[in-house]
Design a protein around this motif. Structure first.
Motif, PDB file in Angstrom:
ATOM      1  N   MET A   1     -38.699  -3.831   1.015  1.00 42.84           N
ATOM      2  CA  MET A   1     -39.186  -3.104   2.170  1.00 42.84           C
ATOM      3  C   MET A   1     -40.448  -3.750   2.689  1.00 42.84           C
ATOM      4  N   THR A   2     -40.564  -3.898   3.990  1.00 42.20           N
ATOM      5  CA  THR A   2     -41.759  -4.463   4.590  1.00 42.20           C
ATOM      6  C   THR A   2     -42.508  -3.399   5.349  1.00 42.20           C
ATOM      7  N   GLU A   3     -43.840  -3.442   5.232  1.00 45.46           N
ATOM      8  CA  GLU A   3     -44.671  -2.483   5.945  1.00 45.46           C
ATOM      9  C   GLU A   3     -44.717  -2.835   7.424  1.00 45.46           C
ATOM     10  N   SER A   4     -44.788  -1.830   8.277  1.00 44.58           N
ATOM     11  CA  SER A   4     -44.964  -2.042   9.704  1.00 44.58           C
ATOM     12  C   SER A   4     -45.920  -0.999  10.238  1.00 44.58           C
ATOM     13  N   THR A   5     -46.191  -1.056  11.508  1.00 46.36           N
ATOM     14  CA  THR A   5     -47.200  -0.176  12.098  1.00 46.36           C
ATOM     15  C   THR A   5     -46.813   1.283  11.953  1.00 46.36           C
ATOM     16  N   ILE A   6     -47.785   2.118  11.589  1.00 50.24           N
ATOM     17  CA  ILE A   6     -47.544   3.552  11.501  1.00 50.24           C
ATOM     18  C   ILE A   6     -47.366   4.106  12.903  1.00 50.24           C
ATOM     19  N   VAL A   7     -46.340   4.917  13.089  1.00 48.43           N
ATOM     20  CA  VAL A   7     -46.063   5.436  14.421  1.00 48.43           C
ATOM     21  C   VAL A   7     -46.325   6.928  14.526  1.00 48.43           C
ATOM     22  N   ALA A   8     -46.900   7.510  13.499  1.00 46.52           N
ATOM     23  CA  ALA A   8     -47.283   8.919  13.582  1.00 46.52           C
ATOM     24  C   ALA A   8     -48.503   9.035  14.479  1.00 46.52           C
ATOM     25  N   GLY A   9     -49.109  10.226  14.489  1.00 45.74           N
ATOM     26  CA  GLY A   9     -50.236  10.484  15.375  1.00 45.74           C
ATOM     27  C   GLY A   9     -51.412   9.568  15.104  1.00 45.74           C
ATOM     28  N   PRO A  10     -52.372   9.510  16.025  1.00 46.91           N
ATOM     29  CA  PRO A  10     -53.505   8.599  15.908  1.00 46.91           C
ATOM     30  C   PRO A  10     -54.307   8.773  14.633  1.00 46.91           C
ATOM     31  N   ALA A  11     -54.510  10.017  14.185  1.00 51.89           N
ATOM     32  CA  ALA A  11     -55.320  10.241  12.986  1.00 51.89           C
ATOM     33  C   ALA A  11     -54.676   9.598  11.769  1.00 51.89           C
ATOM     34  N   GLN A  12     -53.341   9.746  11.644  1.00 51.68           N
ATOM     35  CA  GLN A  12     -52.657   9.135  10.511  1.00 51.68           C
ATOM     36  C   GLN A  12     -52.703   7.621  10.593  1.00 51.68           C
ATOM     37  N   GLY A  13     -52.541   7.073  11.826  1.00 51.06           N
ATOM     38  CA  GLY A  13     -52.514   5.642  11.981  1.00 51.06           C
ATOM     39  C   GLY A  13     -53.810   4.981  11.563  1.00 51.06           C
ATOM     40  N   LYS A  14     -54.931   5.692  11.700  1.00 51.71           N
ATOM     41  CA  LYS A  14     -56.227   5.111  11.393  1.00 51.71           C
ATOM     42  C   LYS A  14     -56.733   5.471  10.005  1.00 51.71           C
ATOM     43  N   ALA A  15     -55.992   6.281   9.283  1.00 47.96           N
ATOM     44  CA  ALA A  15     -56.459   6.741   7.975  1.00 47.96           C
ATOM     45  C   ALA A  15     -56.573   5.568   7.009  1.00 47.96           C
ATOM     46  N   ARG A  16     -57.631   5.585   6.185  1.00 48.30           N
ATOM     47  CA  ARG A  16     -57.802   4.506   5.223  1.00 48.30           C
ATOM     48  C   ARG A  16     -56.947   4.772   3.989  1.00 48.30           C
ATOM     49  N   VAL A  17     -56.710   3.725   3.229  1.00 45.74           N
ATOM     50  CA  VAL A  17     -55.903   3.834   2.019  1.00 45.74           C
ATOM     51  C   VAL A  17     -56.731   4.495   0.919  1.00 45.74           C
TER      52      VAL A  17
ATOM     53  N   VAL B   1     -42.682  -1.679  -7.146  1.00 44.11           N
ATOM     54  CA  VAL B   1     -42.964  -0.637  -6.161  1.00 44.11           C
ATOM     55  C   VAL B   1     -44.340  -0.881  -5.548  1.00 44.11           C
ATOM     56  N   SER B   2     -44.388  -0.973  -4.224  1.00 48.16           N
ATOM     57  CA  SER B   2     -45.650  -1.081  -3.498  1.00 48.16           C
ATOM     58  C   SER B   2     -45.694   0.025  -2.445  1.00 48.16           C
ATOM     59  N   LEU B   3     -46.788   0.759  -2.435  1.00 51.59           N
ATOM     60  CA  LEU B   3     -46.901   1.918  -1.559  1.00 51.59           C
ATOM     61  C   LEU B   3     -48.364   2.274  -1.384  1.00 51.59           C
ATOM     62  N   ASP B   4     -48.770   2.586  -0.163  1.00 48.13           N
ATOM     63  CA  ASP B   4     -50.110   3.091   0.104  1.00 48.13           C
ATOM     64  C   ASP B   4     -50.071   4.600   0.270  1.00 48.13           C
ATOM     65  N   VAL B   5     -51.047   5.275  -0.322  1.00 49.02           N
ATOM     66  CA  VAL B   5     -51.249   6.711  -0.092  1.00 49.02           C
ATOM     67  C   VAL B   5     -52.537   6.824   0.706  1.00 49.02           C
ATOM     68  N   ARG B   6     -52.458   7.378   1.892  1.00 47.18           N
ATOM     69  CA  ARG B   6     -53.588   7.366   2.806  1.00 47.18           C
ATOM     70  C   ARG B   6     -54.515   8.558   2.589  1.00 47.18           C
ATOM     71  N   GLU B   7     -55.752   8.359   2.907  1.00 43.74           N
ATOM     72  CA  GLU B   7     -56.772   9.400   2.783  1.00 43.74           C
ATOM     73  C   GLU B   7     -56.349  10.646   3.554  1.00 43.74           C
ATOM     74  N   GLY B   8     -56.268  11.774   2.836  1.00 45.70           N
ATOM     75  CA  GLY B   8     -56.007  13.053   3.486  1.00 45.70           C
ATOM     76  C   GLY B   8     -54.577  13.300   3.909  1.00 45.70           C
ATOM     77  N   GLU B   9     -53.640  12.432   3.529  1.00 48.13           N
ATOM     78  CA  GLU B   9     -52.258  12.652   3.949  1.00 48.13           C
ATOM     79  C   GLU B   9     -51.485  13.456   2.912  1.00 48.13           C
ATOM     80  N   PHE B  10     -50.382  14.035   3.363  1.00 53.90           N
ATOM     81  CA  PHE B  10     -49.424  14.695   2.483  1.00 53.90           C
ATOM     82  C   PHE B  10     -48.212  13.785   2.420  1.00 53.90           C
ATOM     83  N   LEU B  11     -48.065  13.084   1.296  1.00 55.97           N
ATOM     84  CA  LEU B  11     -46.967  12.150   1.085  1.00 55.97           C
ATOM     85  C   LEU B  11     -45.967  12.764   0.125  1.00 55.97           C
TER      86      LEU B  11
END
Length: 273
Positions: free
Chosen positions: A1-17, A41-51
């Motif tokens: 799997m390759t990472e690509s640009t987050i397409v959710a709302g602006p706050a999620q897109g800018k959240a740090r890892v 397995v490679s995966l980022d969990v972003r600050e303040g997100e519900f994953l």
């Protein structure tokens, strides 16, 4: 799997890892040979997100979550909390298990205060009182676990974990053993708590509907050895009501992810809007 640009709302897109999982591989050695649970397995969990982490039984979801908690060692790869490598339990990370794990000989308040005792810290009774009131357990402080329903026991485990004020909350199928009505109540409760606290949450579940209802993103794992097959961005406005699960658009999302799991397709990021 390759990472690509987050397409959710602006706050999620800018959240740090907040947590970074890189090439996590786990092979359990048994008498009959190695069991390959996780594979790169490679995966980022972003600050303040519900994953939410979703996948078929045996795909390594729990192994991944326990490794994130520092309770399992990896065969290779790294899990980072900021700049710190996770190789053992960390005070910034709290975990809620499938069972409430309340000690039967201690009453509710004594169970909640246990982490403070283990860390040789005085309990934050004001924070505990606020949390008990928030989850509807005020007045039950002296009750023994056997006097509490399954849902009440899991609420107590949530209070126990949040009372130490972690920055990351890991949840391993915490509502799987509850009846459907109580599970709905708990999903609403954890959504409300997340919206109030903005804790970083990684939540493992077998339920596609539960994952879509709760998550900002859903990471779908393949069958063993576990890999990240797909990541879905869930762009549904909050707060979400249980009733949305009966809407055709929600059911369509469930069927789409179900089809991906069943057919083992993976690769690109998909936005669900």
């Amino acid at each position: 799997m390759t990472e690509s640009t987050i397409v959710a709302g602006p706050a999620q897109g800018k959240a740090r890892v907040k947590m970074a999982i890189r090439d996590a591989t786990k092979i359990y050695e048994t008498r009959s040979g190695g069991v390959h649970a996780l594979d790169n397995v490679s995966l980022d969990v972003r600050e303040g997100e519900f994953l939410c982490i979703l996948g078929p039984s045996g795909c390594g979801k729990t192994t991944l979550l326990w490794s994130m908690a520092g309770l399992h060692s990896l065969t290779s790869g790294d899990i980072m909390l900021g700049s710190e490598r996770i190789v053992k339990p960390n005070p910034e990370i709290a975990m809620i298990f499938q069972d409430a794990n309340l000690l039967p000989w201690r009453n509710l308040i004594k169970n909640i205060e246990l982490p403070f005792e283990l860390k040789r810290r005085p309990p934050d009774r004001a924070a505990i009182a606020r949390l008990l009131d928030r989850v509807g357990l005020a007045g039950f402080e002296t009750k023994m676990p056997r006097e509490l329903s399954g849902g009440m026991q899991q609420r107590a485990s949530i209070v126990r974990s949040l009372s130490v004020n972690p920055s990351v909350l890991l949840m391993d199928e915490p509502f799987g053993a509850l009846d459907a009505f109580t599970r709905d109540e708990m999903n609403l409760l954890i959504q409300e708590i997340w919206m109030e606290t903005k804790k970083t949450i990684a939540f493992v579940t077998h339920s596609i509907a539960e994952a879509i209802f709760l998550a900002d993103r859903v990471a779908v794992m393949s069958a063993r050895p576990g890999r990240i097959a797909e990541i879905y961005d869930i762009d549904i406005p909050r707060p979400r009501s249980i009733d949305i699960q009966t809407e055709p658009s929600f059911i369509k999302r469930v069927l789409e992810i179900k089809s991906r799991i069943e057919h083992g397709r993976g690769g690109a990021r998909v936005a669900i809007t």
